[in-house]
Design a protein around this motif. Structure first.
Motif, short mmCIF file in Angstrom:
data_model
loop_
_atom_site.label_atom_id
_atom_site.label_comp_id
_atom_site.label_asym_id
_atom_site.label_seq_id
_atom_site.Cartn_x
_atom_site.Cartn_y
_atom_site.Cartn_z
N UNK A 101 16.97 43.17 -28.11
CA UNK A 101 16.52 44.15 -29.09
C UNK A 101 15.24 43.63 -29.71
N UNK A 102 14.45 44.53 -30.25
CA UNK A 102 13.26 44.12 -31.00
C UNK A 102 13.33 44.74 -32.39
N UNK A 103 12.83 44.02 -33.34
CA UNK A 103 12.70 44.50 -34.71
C UNK A 103 11.22 44.58 -35.04
N UNK A 129 6.95 39.19 -42.25
CA UNK A 129 7.66 38.26 -41.36
C UNK A 129 9.09 38.05 -41.86
N UNK A 130 9.28 37.93 -43.18
CA UNK A 130 10.64 37.72 -43.70
C UNK A 130 11.51 38.95 -43.51
N UNK A 131 10.90 40.14 -43.53
CA UNK A 131 11.68 41.34 -43.22
C UNK A 131 12.27 41.26 -41.82
N UNK A 137 16.13 38.42 -36.23
CA UNK A 137 15.17 38.32 -35.13
C UNK A 137 14.22 37.14 -35.33
N UNK A 138 13.78 36.57 -34.21
CA UNK A 138 12.71 35.58 -34.25
C UNK A 138 11.38 36.31 -34.21
N UNK A 200 6.60 41.91 -35.29
CA UNK A 200 7.63 42.26 -34.31
C UNK A 200 8.42 41.00 -34.00
N UNK A 201 9.74 41.17 -33.90
CA UNK A 201 10.61 40.04 -33.59
C UNK A 201 11.58 40.40 -32.49
N UNK A 202 12.19 39.39 -31.92
CA UNK A 202 13.10 39.56 -30.78
C UNK A 202 14.46 38.97 -31.12
N UNK A 203 15.51 39.66 -30.72
CA UNK A 203 16.87 39.16 -30.93
C UNK A 203 17.77 39.70 -29.83
N UNK A 204 18.91 39.07 -29.68
CA UNK A 204 19.98 39.61 -28.86
C UNK A 204 20.81 40.57 -29.73
N UNK A 205 21.45 41.54 -29.08
CA UNK A 205 22.19 42.55 -29.84
C UNK A 205 23.19 41.92 -30.81
#
Length: 763
Positions: A101-103, A129-131, A137-138, A200-205
């Motif tokens: 997922x991306x945030x 970035x803190x949001x 998400x990273x 933009x950040x990246x995470x696993x679901x």
């Protein structure tokens, strides 16, 4: 402050008539009366501080929420299960496949960046970035849509270098690539620059986290930097008032950023998430502790008890009111089960991040805050966080709108000879809005982390998400404020479709939207009409394109005296590409390839860069929005990955500037033949258009693909040589136009400040 002076709940109950500075804190008389009604007494000083910042325009959206609610309804209709978190959370989160997922989100830090350009812009990056961190998400990349007054204005020379240094200094220290943005100049931004920041950040679901405080007895931990006097009132008040002609109407201290602490905070928080030590989390941005405590409590079980005297301070003289209003940076608040507190604190200690247990979750339905054993806050948290005033501000189409729209640019004197066309191409290429922005972007690290695929100079930014499969995302931000001034409904849609088109040119499929809606004073019915129309236009277009609005920001009171900025609804579009190694570049890559124009060109010059630069003219109707044509064009661009060797959208400056940028980057010239009026062919800004190239022998394949989606296609010419040639009109050496294009910002601003000095000179 002595205990005798402390304004506690018991004192407030026994002293109902004490005079309080509600007006100085930005509250209206009826708002103050409403607070007294909610509490059944006058508020304490600490409660008044909380309500004042949380009911500010910046935090409560009190003038805009009646128009924003349509985006929530839209998300339900268009998300198709792809949206994992949306409006109301710290940032939107979208499923992009393969378990990822991306945030992403874009927000403003406008007024603080005028008061103190470096720190205002730097903390804008830190806040967004803190949001993203708060969602689990990273962070992997940032972008910076910027707006300034005229390039030759003295105040632009004050704010621009500091803002750029702040964006670069903070982002570079965090190790985040800056993959794109904008720098636009217009006289309405003089004294009121816009600093919008995207992350933009990246995470696993399974790593998704939400902002809520649940579980009676769970502990509330504040961690990160200590709380100081910087930013008291900060953006929450500063962004809720207009500027007068001589400067800011209010000058509370602008927040001071420490990117090295934020880097530690990122790594610390991600490890806390990985070890499953966090139940709920909230970053501390606008309104600081007032926001974090009230929002976490109201989104959870409804209650929280806080010992305010346990908050780590940089300044021991701060009063409870000041602590609650401080917007000191690099702070987070987490909700942690009691059995995990020791492990939580151990992770913080490992990263040298200070942490303190300051309270616990309750089921009382009240937010209670004590100061050295005395209760200074006892409120229903929802009334602070979510039940502030809602204004249906009057709005009306201004009387001058008809006159403005009747004054079309199509009547303006046009170049008629090849020599005049040639000179116009150079003039536009060297104009502040179209010129080379390397002066700005060379102060940013575009490639740190090693996953940047496209950045400055491309139609969109692109980053790789997965190094094994090459899954990636593409992002673009855009807005032409002149178009929005001519027609705010269409202007918002034009911002959307340009970002949508930019994402598609690289080969990514547009997925979702974040927005940053920058407007003048909501107390002006004309401005509120612009805002309402822009929201309606964006919602209608997103519904057709199937791109939900995942969140964003509203920034009002952007005006100096009676002069409002151009309505500037910045729209960010995020798209997904399955294999970034197969993206389509924006510039010509080789000689001997065939150049095609996709889309239809019409006589559309109003609001154009040509009218703005050559005639200083603004009037008429903006280009027609054709959403079906934009969708069809995007399909060709996405399905054309592998066939297309280059693709560049046509927008500001029309075909003329697309040819210039496509040729300069790799030094590959082009020769084109234009049918009909060469002036319109070069400078019209009709939408749903792009120029593309294919290898010799693949022309029929492109024509078949365009026919499949009903996209008009016309062969323009061939790449090669060292000039831009418009047959029968002129020849322009790439070196000549490149010199004009590259010289504008350095000639106006001088040499750039070395990045090391820009960073370390502000620490």
């Amino acid at each position: 402050m002595t205990q005798a002076q402390l304004d506690t709940v018991s004192v407030a109950s026994s002293d109902p008539d004490r005079s309080q500075p509600w007006a100085e804190l930005g509250l209206k008389e009826d708002e103050y009366a409403r607070i007294r009604e909610i509490l059944g007494r006058r508020p304490t000083g600490a409660e008044l501080a909380m309500y004042s910042v949380m009911w500010s325009e910046h935090c409560s959206y009190k003038s805009s929420k009646v128009h924003l609610k349509q985006f929530g309804e839209l998300a339900q209709e268009t998300s198709a299960g792809k949206m994992l978190a949306g409006i109301g959370e710290n940032a939107g989160v979208l499923d992009i496949g393969q378990g990822y997922a991306v945030s992403f989100k874009v927000e403003s830090h406008n007024h603080p960046s005028y008061v103190e350009p470096y720190q205002g812009a730097a903390t804008g990056i830190g806040g967004i970035v803190r949001d993203i961190i708060a969602m689990g998400a990273r962070p992997v990349a940032v972008m910076d849509p910027l707006r300034f007054g005229p390039l030759d204005a003295e105040d632009t020379h004050r704010v621009l270098p500091g803002i750029v240094a702040g964006v670069g200094g903070y982002g570079n220290c965090l190790g985040l690539p800056n993959i794109g943005g904008e720098a636009v100049f217009d006289e309405t931004y003089l004294g009121n620059p816009l600093v919008n920041a995207l992350c933009v950040g990246v995470l696993k679901h399974e790593d998704l986290h939400l902002a809520k405080a649940s579980g009676e007895g769970n502990q509330v931990i504040l961690y990160g930097a200590r709380t100081g006097g910087d930013g008291i009132g900060g953006v929450s008040i500063l962004a809720s008032e207009t500027f007068d002609a001589d400067g800011p109407a209010k000058r509370p201290a602008v927040q001071v950023g420490d990117p090295f602490m934020e880097k530690l905070l990122i790594e610390c928080t991600l490890e806390l998430f990985a070890k499953r030590l966090v139940n709920g989390i909230q970053d501390l941005g606008g309104a600081g502790l007032s926001c974090a405590t009230s929002e976490l409590a109201s989104a959870g079980d409804g209650g929280m008890y806080v010992h305010l005297d346990k908050v780590p301070l940089r300044d021991s003289t701060l009063s409870p009111e000041e602590i609650l209003m401080s917007e000191s940076q690099e702070r987070m608040m987490a909700v942690v089960e009691p059995e995990h507190v020791a492990a939580f604190l151990a992770v913080c200690a490992k990263w040298d991040v200070e942490a303190a247990v300051i309270g616990e979750v309750t089921e009382t339905g009240r937010l209670v805050i004590d100061w050295h054993g005395e209760t200074v806050v006892d409120v229903p948290p929802g009334t602070v966080a979510h039940e502030g005033p809602v204004y249906n501000r009057p709005y009306a189409r201004p009387d001058w709108q008809d006159t403005l729209q009747a004054d079309g640019a199509e009547k303006l004197t046009r170049p008629t000879t090849g020599a005049e066309l040639r000179e116009t191409v150079i003039t536009l290429a060297a104009s502040p809005n179209l010129c080379d922005k390397t002066w700005i972007t060379q102060q940013y690290d575009n490639y740190v982390r090693g996953n940047t695929v496209l950045s400055a100079g491309s139609d969109s930014g692109m980053v790789r998400v997965d190094e094994d499969t090459n899954l990636g995302v593409s992002i673009s931000t855009d807005c032409n404020g002149r178009f929005a001034k001519l027609d705010p409904y269409a202007g918002a849609q034009l911002a959307l479709v340009e970002s949508y088109r930019n994402v598609a040119t690289g080969g990514a499929r547009p997925l979702a939207v974040s927005d940053c809606l920058n407007f003048g004073s909501p107390e002006d019915p004309a401005v509120m009409w612009q805002f309402a129309e822009a929201c309606r236009g964006l919602k209608d277009a997103c519904a057709v394109l199937g791109t939900p609005v995942t969140g964003g920001n509203v920034s009002l009171y952007n005006q100096t005296g009676d002069t409002a900025i151009l309505p500037t609804p910045v729209v960010a579009v995020l798209g997904v590409i399955q294999d970034v190694t197969r993206r389509t570049p924006s510039a010509f890559v080789a000689a001997g390839e065939t150049v095609f124009l996709l889309g239809e060109t019409r006589e559309e010059l109003s609001g154009s860069e040509w009218a703005h630069v050559v005639h200083r003219h603004l009037g008429g109707l903006p280009p027609k929005v054709d959403l079906a044509a934009e969708q069809a064009l995007a399909e060709v661009l996405v399905e054309g990955v592998g066939l297309l060797t280059a693709a560049h959208d046509l927008s500001d400056g029309g075909l003329s500037h697309a040819l210039v940028e496509s040729s300069i980057r790799n030094g590959v010239g082009v020769s084109v033949s234009l049918q009909g009026d060469a002036f319109l062919g070069l400078f019209s800004e009709s939408t749903a258009r792009a120029i593309v190239t294919v290898a010799a022998g693949r022309e029929a394949d492109l024509e078949a693909l365009a026919a499949k989606f009903g996209v008009p296609v016309a062969k323009l010419g061939t790449t090669g040589g060292s000039s831009i040639i418009v047959e029968g009109e002129f020849e322009l050496p790439i070196a000549e136009v490149a010199e004009a294009w590259r010289g504008t910002l350095p000639n106006a601003l001088g040499e750039t400040v070395p990045v090391r000095e820009a960073i370390f000179g502000h620490l």
